[in-house]
Design an enzyme around this catalytic site. Sequence first.
Site, short mmCIF file in Angstrom:
data_model
loop_
_atom_site.label_atom_id
_atom_site.label_comp_id
_atom_site.label_asym_id
_atom_site.label_seq_id
_atom_site.Cartn_x
_atom_site.Cartn_y
_atom_site.Cartn_z
N HIS A 128 10.27 -13.90 1.98
CA HIS A 128 10.57 -13.63 0.57
C HIS A 128 11.83 -14.44 0.26
CE1 HIS A 128 11.15 -10.66 -2.89
NE2 HIS A 128 12.25 -11.39 -2.90
N HIS A 185 4.98 -15.65 -2.61
CA HIS A 185 5.09 -15.76 -4.08
C HIS A 185 6.05 -16.85 -4.60
CE1 HIS A 185 8.32 -13.08 -2.93
NE2 HIS A 185 7.58 -12.00 -2.95
N ASN A 189 9.63 -9.24 -9.12
CA ASN A 189 10.40 -10.06 -8.19
C ASN A 189 9.47 -10.91 -7.35
OD1 ASN A 189 11.96 -11.09 -6.15
ND2 ASN A 189 12.84 -9.15 -5.51
N ASP A 229 9.43 -8.71 3.25
CA ASP A 229 9.16 -8.88 1.82
C ASP A 229 9.76 -7.78 0.96
OD1 ASP A 229 7.82 -10.09 -0.49
OD2 ASP A 229 6.78 -8.17 -0.53
N ASP A 242 0.59 -9.75 -4.42
CA ASP A 242 1.85 -8.98 -4.52
C ASP A 242 1.60 -7.70 -5.31
OD1 ASP A 242 4.42 -8.22 -4.10
OD2 ASP A 242 5.35 -9.74 -5.37
N LEU A 254 0.82 -1.22 0.00
CA LEU A 254 0.00 0.00 0.00
C LEU A 254 0.85 1.26 0.00
CD1 LEU A 254 -2.97 -0.98 2.36
CD2 LEU A 254 -2.89 -0.96 -0.14
N ARG A 255 2.18 1.11 0.17
CA ARG A 255 3.16 2.20 -0.01
C ARG A 255 3.10 3.31 1.04
NH1 ARG A 255 6.20 -1.11 -2.73
NH2 ARG A 255 5.69 -1.38 -4.93
ZN LIG Z 1 5.79 -8.16 -2.29
#
Ligand SMILES: [Zn+2]
Length: 467
Positions: free
Chosen positions: A204, A257, A303, A177, A330, A86-87
């Site tokens: 990750h 992921h 990524n 992550d 992601d 969500l930054r």
């Molecule tokens: Zn991510």
Amino acid sequence: MRQTTETTEAGGTIREETPLLISGSSPYGEERADLFIAEGRIRALGPEAAAEAERLTAEHGPDAVRRIDAEGLIALPGMVDLHTHLREPGREDAETVESGSRAAALGGFTAVHAMANSSPVADTAGVVEQVHRLGLESGWTEVHPVGAVTVGLAGEQLAELGAMADSSAQVRMFSDDGICVHNPVLMRRALEYVKSFGGFIAQHAQEPLLTDGAQMNEGCVSAVLGLPGWPAVAEEAIIARDVLLTQHVESRLHVCHVSTKGSVEIVRWAKERGIDVTAEVTPHHLILTEEMVRSFNPVYKVNPPLRTAEDVHALREGLADGTIDVIGTDHAPHPTQLKECEWHQAAMGMTGLETALSVVQHTMVDTGLMDWRRFAEVSSVRPAEIAGHPHQGRPLAVGDPAHLILVDPQARRTVRPEEHATKGRNSPFSGMELPGQVRTTILAGRAVVDEGALQRSLTGRKADHRA
Ligand SMILES: [Zn+2]
């Protein structure tokens, strides 16, 4: 008329909504059953639903019940995303909690988990409480912050995991992550620490020394294009190490992921041994391959990288047979200048909240690999279980909280990122025609999305409000 009361269904204080009759929908794409929703919960299912609506209408007039005609639509539990960027705080030019929440609601998500790689990093109780509060204020979806495993994602020192767990955000999921926790001693300590409060580590998996400078999947295509490659073993080696660490300290691991065939095999092996591991796959890894990189279009830079057709096949099989537990989007929005540039300079990541359902329908449901009940498992039931949200991912049953979506599986649409609610325009599906459309998203009894458009959030924010 009905009185306005207060309830705390979605973790925040909300106003009671007008009761809602949804007629004609098919829960899980199976038998048709009307739904009657009041006070944030499913109150009646089947013939009783219409009867209940009639009774209220007779007593209080036609405005006492709101009606949604869901003929031909599939009713499913609201989707839950364990992996959203969500930054905010820090990169509000890329996304805010408000804009990301809107995208989530439009995509059919009633809960998302905000990854910790914001600026500042979500490595303290203060930051996770801030993100959590912003989510409650927005009210388009539940926002659950993910805490960082290490201070500043630097991989040197454990973050204050206990304080984040004890905070009002009640963090249970921790992840660096974007970066791998590659120090095995720190990873072990983190796995041990979160046991005390039922938490888990979402890794990750990327051995940094094997991927130094990597630009795409390592293989024939990277050799032809002359781009530094990112070998599958860099992911697989970390997953293998981590499942063994998890077994050793009897903790709980979630693998973010998963992108290679070998990773699926390791997770399958670990599950057979009874190790408490869960795994996720992104929608884009279920459909796109490294071949896309031949275009040098940075929209395909991500990524972990897009892999081979054989990997895509293994990921689909792994998701269908339960080796991979959940879909994680992601969702990684970026400002235009970080994506419309040279491949080498471009940021890694793709948006995904508003296309996830369509991509999974296209790759998994329409191909016959799973039915809608299994779709609900991987997009809602299991992620809610993993994250520990007993009120999300519920079966559509009387008494359950009304977090649900109505999906038109017959709809087809061309993806137009410029029309998306996310600030990110970096969708790899731009221009692609995909099946399926989320028509209605109901959060705690309120239709925050209807007719495929934002309506009003739990906190009263209107569709026209811009963050
Ligand atoms: Zn991510």
